[in-house]
Write a protein that holds these residues in place. Sequence first.
Motif, PDB file in Angstrom:
ATOM      1  N   GLU A 158       4.497   2.366   5.556  1.00  0.00           N
ATOM      2  CA  GLU A 158       3.633   1.974   4.282  1.00  0.00           C
ATOM      3  C   GLU A 158       2.136   2.051   4.713  1.00  0.00           C
ATOM      4  O   GLU A 158       1.887   1.636   5.695  1.00  0.00           O
ATOM      5  N   GLY A 159       1.466   2.660   3.672  1.00  0.00           N
ATOM      6  CA  GLY A 159       0.123   2.907   3.917  1.00  0.00           C
ATOM      7  C   GLY A 159      -0.357   4.176   4.801  1.00  0.00           C
ATOM      8  O   GLY A 159      -1.358   4.549   5.078  1.00  0.00           O
ATOM      9  N   THR A 160       0.775   4.913   5.136  1.00  0.00           N
ATOM     10  CA  THR A 160       0.522   6.178   5.770  1.00  0.00           C
ATOM     11  C   THR A 160      -0.207   7.239   4.733  1.00  0.00           C
ATOM     12  O   THR A 160       0.200   7.396   3.691  1.00  0.00           O
ATOM     13  N   GLU A 161      -1.154   7.912   5.578  1.00  0.00           N
ATOM     14  CA  GLU A 161      -1.582   9.036   4.924  1.00  0.00           C
ATOM     15  C   GLU A 161      -1.105  10.099   5.562  1.00  0.00           C
ATOM     16  O   GLU A 161      -1.246  10.533   6.689  1.00  0.00           O
ATOM     17  N   ILE A 162      -0.584  11.179   4.779  1.00  0.00           N
ATOM     18  CA  ILE A 162       0.053  12.616   5.407  1.00  0.00           C
ATOM     19  C   ILE A 162      -0.738  13.647   5.058  1.00  0.00           C
ATOM     20  O   ILE A 162      -1.352  13.874   3.836  1.00  0.00           O
ATOM     21  N   ASP A 163      -1.227  14.230   6.001  1.00  0.00           N
ATOM     22  CA  ASP A 163      -2.101  15.630   5.920  1.00  0.00           C
ATOM     23  C   ASP A 163      -1.374  16.777   6.566  1.00  0.00           C
ATOM     24  O   ASP A 163      -0.199  16.679   6.816  1.00  0.00           O
TER      25      ASP A 163
ATOM     26  N   PHE B 198       2.387  18.733   9.792  1.00  0.00           N
ATOM     27  CA  PHE B 198       2.185  17.713   9.078  1.00  0.00           C
ATOM     28  C   PHE B 198       1.512  16.820   9.970  1.00  0.00           C
ATOM     29  O   PHE B 198       1.923  16.590  11.223  1.00  0.00           O
ATOM     30  N   VAL B 199       0.344  15.931   9.694  1.00  0.00           N
ATOM     31  CA  VAL B 199      -0.278  14.896  10.704  1.00  0.00           C
ATOM     32  C   VAL B 199      -0.310  13.460   9.961  1.00  0.00           C
ATOM     33  O   VAL B 199      -0.312  13.568   8.472  1.00  0.00           O
ATOM     34  N   PHE B 200       0.140  12.600  10.724  1.00  0.00           N
ATOM     35  CA  PHE B 200       0.184  11.285   9.793  1.00  0.00           C
ATOM     36  C   PHE B 200      -0.739  10.194  10.584  1.00  0.00           C
ATOM     37  O   PHE B 200      -0.763   9.956  11.640  1.00  0.00           O
ATOM     38  N   ARG B 201      -1.614   9.584   9.464  1.00  0.00           N
ATOM     39  CA  ARG B 201      -2.256   8.471   9.846  1.00  0.00           C
ATOM     40  C   ARG B 201      -1.693   7.171   9.353  1.00  0.00           C
ATOM     41  O   ARG B 201      -1.732   7.044   8.297  1.00  0.00           O
ATOM     42  N   ASN B 202      -0.894   6.434  10.358  1.00  0.00           N
ATOM     43  CA  ASN B 202      -0.342   5.449   9.774  1.00  0.00           C
ATOM     44  C   ASN B 202      -1.038   4.124  10.582  1.00  0.00           C
ATOM     45  O   ASN B 202      -1.062   3.973  11.643  1.00  0.00           O
TER      46      ASN B 202
ATOM     47  N   MET C 273       0.976  -1.103  -0.030  1.00  0.00           N
ATOM     48  CA  MET C 273      -0.128  -0.079  -0.192  1.00  0.00           C
ATOM     49  C   MET C 273       0.948   1.289  -0.081  1.00  0.00           C
ATOM     50  O   MET C 273       1.800   1.424   0.698  1.00  0.00           O
ATOM     51  N   PRO C 274       0.749   2.330  -1.055  1.00  0.00           N
ATOM     52  CA  PRO C 274       1.421   3.341  -1.081  1.00  0.00           C
ATOM     53  C   PRO C 274       1.288   4.553   0.134  1.00  0.00           C
ATOM     54  O   PRO C 274       0.184   4.504   0.720  1.00  0.00           O
ATOM     55  N   ILE C 275       2.103   5.503   0.089  1.00  0.00           N
ATOM     56  CA  ILE C 275       1.910   6.397   0.910  1.00  0.00           C
ATOM     57  C   ILE C 275       0.906   7.800   0.247  1.00  0.00           C
ATOM     58  O   ILE C 275       0.842   7.743  -0.880  1.00  0.00           O
ATOM     59  N   GLN C 276       0.146   8.071   1.025  1.00  0.00           N
ATOM     60  CA  GLN C 276      -1.012   8.911   0.294  1.00  0.00           C
ATOM     61  C   GLN C 276      -0.750  10.303   1.080  1.00  0.00           C
ATOM     62  O   GLN C 276      -0.351  10.476   2.127  1.00  0.00           O
ATOM     63  N   LEU C 277      -1.275  11.202   0.092  1.00  0.00           N
ATOM     64  CA  LEU C 277      -1.239  12.757   0.410  1.00  0.00           C
ATOM     65  C   LEU C 277      -2.542  13.368   0.234  1.00  0.00           C
ATOM     66  O   LEU C 277      -3.148  13.203  -0.732  1.00  0.00           O
ATOM     67  N   THR C 278      -2.895  14.113   1.412  1.00  0.00           N
ATOM     68  CA  THR C 278      -4.143  14.869   1.141  1.00  0.00           C
ATOM     69  C   THR C 278      -3.872  16.059   0.551  1.00  0.00           C
ATOM     70  O   THR C 278      -2.924  16.299   0.141  1.00  0.00           O
ATOM     71  N   GLU C 279      -4.824  16.712  -0.093  1.00  0.00           N
ATOM     72  CA  GLU C 279      -4.980  18.084  -0.819  1.00  0.00           C
ATOM     73  C   GLU C 279      -3.899  19.147  -0.072  1.00  0.00           C
ATOM     74  O   GLU C 279      -3.210  19.610  -0.664  1.00  0.00           O
TER      75      GLU C 279
END
Length: 111
Positions: free
Chosen positions: A73-78, A88-92, A1-7
Motif C-alpha cells: 500500500e502506497g507504493t509508486e511503480i515506475d 519496473f522500479v518500486f518505491r514502497n 493510500m493507493p498504488i501510484q503509477l508514473t507516466e
Amino acid sequence: MPIQLTEAALGRMHTFLARDPSAIGVRFGIRKTGCSGYAYTVDLAQSIAENDSVFDHDGIQVLVDAKALPFVEGTEIDYRRQGLSASFVFRNPNVTGECGCGESFTVDTKD
C-alpha cells in the motif's frame, strides 16, 4: 493510500495490455523469495477476485489482493530503461530493509 503509477509505468502497462485483449488490468503483488523475504510481482490480470482492491490509473486497473495490500500500500511503480535493461522500479514506503542485490525486501508486520 493507493498504488501510484508514473507516466512511464502507465505507458509500459498500456503496451502490455494492448498485446492481450483478454486482460482486464495488471495484478501487482508479492511473493516470498530471496534473502530479505519478499519480491514484487507484476502480471496481466484476467479477472477481478472477490478479495482484490482495484486502483484505476488513466484506464489501467491495478489489482492487489488483500494479503499483499498491507505490504505494498502506497507504493509508486515506475518504469526505467538503463542501457539495454528495462524494468519496473518500486518505491514502497513500507520497506524496512532490502537485500544487497536489490531483488527482495522486508517489511515489518504488525502481529
